[in-house]
Design a protein around this motif. Structure first.
Motif, PDB file in Angstrom:
ATOM      1  N   ALA A 166      37.784  35.290  29.822  1.00 15.18           N
ATOM      2  CA  ALA A 166      39.180  35.362  30.265  1.00 15.18           C
ATOM      3  C   ALA A 166      39.263  35.741  31.736  1.00 15.18           C
ATOM      4  CB  ALA A 166      39.950  36.366  29.404  1.00 15.18           C
ATOM      5  N   VAL A 224      38.419  30.136  25.402  1.00 17.02           N
ATOM      6  CA  VAL A 224      37.703  31.413  25.487  1.00 17.02           C
ATOM      7  C   VAL A 224      37.053  31.730  24.150  1.00 17.02           C
ATOM      8  CG1 VAL A 224      38.035  33.914  25.677  1.00 17.02           C
ATOM      9  CG2 VAL A 224      39.055  32.390  27.368  1.00 17.02           C
ATOM     10  N   LEU A 242      47.077  35.770  30.689  1.00 15.87           N
ATOM     11  CA  LEU A 242      45.678  36.207  30.758  1.00 15.87           C
ATOM     12  C   LEU A 242      45.554  37.636  31.251  1.00 15.87           C
ATOM     13  CD1 LEU A 242      43.934  33.032  32.226  1.00 15.87           C
ATOM     14  CD2 LEU A 242      43.653  33.978  29.922  1.00 15.87           C
ATOM     15  N   GLN A 298      38.567  32.600  33.678  1.00 14.63           N
ATOM     16  CA  GLN A 298      39.743  31.726  33.658  1.00 14.63           C
ATOM     17  C   GLN A 298      40.813  32.235  34.621  1.00 14.63           C
ATOM     18  OE1 GLN A 298      41.326  31.081  29.685  1.00 14.63           O
ATOM     19  NE2 GLN A 298      40.414  29.057  29.707  1.00 14.63           N
ATOM     20  N   LYS A 358      50.334  31.093  32.831  1.00 14.79           N
ATOM     21  CA  LYS A 358      48.944  31.229  32.381  1.00 14.79           C
ATOM     22  C   LYS A 358      48.337  32.541  32.885  1.00 14.79           C
ATOM     23  CE  LYS A 358      46.534  28.558  30.689  1.00 14.79           C
ATOM     24  NZ  LYS A 358      46.148  28.371  29.267  1.00 14.79           N
ATOM     25  N   ALA A 381      45.704  39.570  28.047  1.00 13.58           N
ATOM     26  CA  ALA A 381      44.812  39.106  26.979  1.00 13.58           C
ATOM     27  C   ALA A 381      43.449  39.764  27.110  1.00 13.58           C
ATOM     28  CB  ALA A 381      44.679  37.586  27.054  1.00 13.58           C
ATOM     29  N   TRP A 382      42.807  40.000  25.977  1.00 11.97           N
ATOM     30  CA  TRP A 382      41.471  40.602  25.954  1.00 11.97           C
ATOM     31  C   TRP A 382      41.433  41.954  26.675  1.00 11.97           C
ATOM     32  CZ3 TRP A 382      37.982  38.569  22.746  1.00 11.97           C
ATOM     33  CH2 TRP A 382      38.228  37.269  22.283  1.00 11.97           C
ATOM     34  N   SER A 401      41.941  39.700  36.821  1.00  8.70           N
ATOM     35  CA  SER A 401      43.303  39.569  36.313  1.00  8.70           C
ATOM     36  C   SER A 401      44.321  40.076  37.327  1.00  8.70           C
ATOM     37  CB  SER A 401      43.456  40.335  34.998  1.00  8.70           C
ATOM     38  OG  SER A 401      42.658  39.769  33.984  1.00  8.70           O
ATOM     39  N   GLY A 411      39.839  27.360  33.932  1.00 11.71           N
ATOM     40  CA  GLY A 411      40.999  28.153  34.299  1.00 11.71           C
ATOM     41  C   GLY A 411      41.710  27.597  35.507  1.00 11.71           C
ATOM     42  N   ARG A 469      50.195  28.631  25.232  1.00 11.62           N
ATOM     43  CA  ARG A 469      49.291  29.575  24.586  1.00 11.62           C
ATOM     44  C   ARG A 469      49.970  30.017  23.286  1.00 11.62           C
ATOM     45  NH1 ARG A 469      45.021  33.037  25.909  1.00 11.62           N
ATOM     46  NH2 ARG A 469      45.110  35.080  24.932  1.00 11.62           N
ATOM     47  N   LYS A 473      37.143  42.002  34.420  1.00  9.58           N
ATOM     48  CA  LYS A 473      38.428  41.612  33.830  1.00  9.58           C
ATOM     49  C   LYS A 473      39.590  42.231  34.595  1.00  9.58           C
ATOM     50  CE  LYS A 473      41.250  39.890  30.686  1.00  9.58           C
ATOM     51  NZ  LYS A 473      42.530  40.419  31.107  1.00  9.58           N
TER      52      LYS A 473
END
Length: 336
Positions: free
Chosen positions: A196, A88, A308, A199, A304, A311-312, A273, A79, A164, A269
């Motif tokens: 994630a 991932v 992220l 990253q 990026k 994401a997830w 994030s 990341g 992505r 996360k």
């Protein structure tokens, strides 16, 4: 509990960092965004050769059989360099999914190729979810309730991060269904969210380092802007956010096999994030208008981190999951 990396883990991280720095990832990212995957696949094979993609794969399937914390160390460095590709999914989510399925035929079929970098994998955890880089992945999987199927890509979906590449996917042949599949899908989601988060934290660290270097060089009114109090405060707050998020990431890695896995992964996360996103905003602020330009490398990390962040699982999703876990724990203690 001590959240400190071992000397071996630090050395491993250092070797991956040198590998990514030597490859020159900004050029790789731009090529990947344009559909040219050759240099990106070359770097990914180098990372696989160092063991980074096989950490979550058991030895019987050609992997390293390492602990989750080792995978977090690797994904954090990946990341930091903003390496493009469905890493991932390839290194974390798909290994967790296939190894948790009751029938191990799919694990024996694909995991060795994923671990050694000869194949990439991507995964849509619901039929409506897009799959990352489905145009370059040899293994495309779709989860639907208690069923996992092979998928094929259809339409390209525009992403805030041009490197992505998101595609809608349609399910074809069934890989597994029935008892135990839902639990395997849940394990894949948590593994993906943890990776994630790693990253995002790595990308946030890179943004902070870049910003600190920049404010030492850019001058206004006869001195570096980094000497101004307001700049110092912004960068200090960004650093504090990243420092506070890192132990949550390590805690989630250590909880990978515990009943608290979902709660701790969501906490990691969310923290990683949000800390990375705040750092991205700070980086953009201290760089000024140049940070907006696609030609300037900072933009590759800004997009990026933004991608992220959602994401997830979005921030709201993970806050809700943490709240549900805390309420359930309170109820259990109350009944006891």
């Amino acid at each position: 509990m001590k959240f400190a990396l071992s000397s071996e883990q630090r050395d491993f991280a250092g070797s991956l960092r040198k590998m990514c720095d030597a490859a020159g990832t900004p050029g790789i990212i731009r090529a990947w965004a344009g559909g040219d995957h050759r240099s990106g696949r070359g770097l990914i094979r180098q990372l696989a050769g160092a063991g980074a993609l096989g950490l979550a794969v058991d030895e019987e399937y050609g992997g390293m059989g390492a602990e989750a914390i080792d995978l977090v160390v690797a994904l954090r460095e990946i990341g930091r360099a903003a390496v493009p590709g469905p890493l991932v999914e390839t290194a974390a989510a798909i290994p967790a999914l296939l190894q948790a399925l009751p029938d191990k035929a799919a694990a024996r079929r694909w995991l060795a190729a994923l671990a050694d970098g000869h194949a990439l994998g991507t995964l849509a955890l619901t039929p409506d979810a897009p799959a990352v880089d489905a145009d370059t992945a040899e293994v495309v999987l779709v989860a639907d309730g208690d069923r996992v199927s092979i998928g094929h890509r259809t339409d390209l979906i525009r992403s805030v991060d041009s490197a992505r590449r998101l595609f809608t996917v349609v399910a074809d042949d069934v890989v597994a269904e029935g008892d135990g599949v839902r639990a395997a899908i849940d394990a894949a989601f948590d593994a993906g969210a943890l990776a994630a988060a790693a990253q995002a934290l790595g990308a946030g660290r890179a943004l902070l380092e870049t910003s600190v270097d920049y404010v030492k060089q850019r001058h206004q009114f006869g001195k570096p802007i980094g000497q101004y109090q307001a700049i110092k405060h912004h960068l200090s707050n960004a650093m504090i956010g990243l420092e506070m998020a890192e132990p949550l990431l390590y805690r989630a890695a250590l909880s990978a096999d515990s009943a608290d896995r979902a709660r701790d992964v969501s906490a990691a996360k969310l923290a990683c994030s949000e800390a990375a996103y705040r750092t991205a905003r700070t980086a953009l602020q201290v760089h000024g208008a140049i940070g907006y330009t696609a030609e300037y490398d900072l933009s590759l990390w800004l997009t990026k981190v933004t991608a992220l962040r959602s994401a997830w699982g979005t921030a709201d999703f993970h806050r809700a999951r943490i709240g549900d876990a805390l309420r359930a724990d309170t109820d259990r203690k109350g009944r006891a």
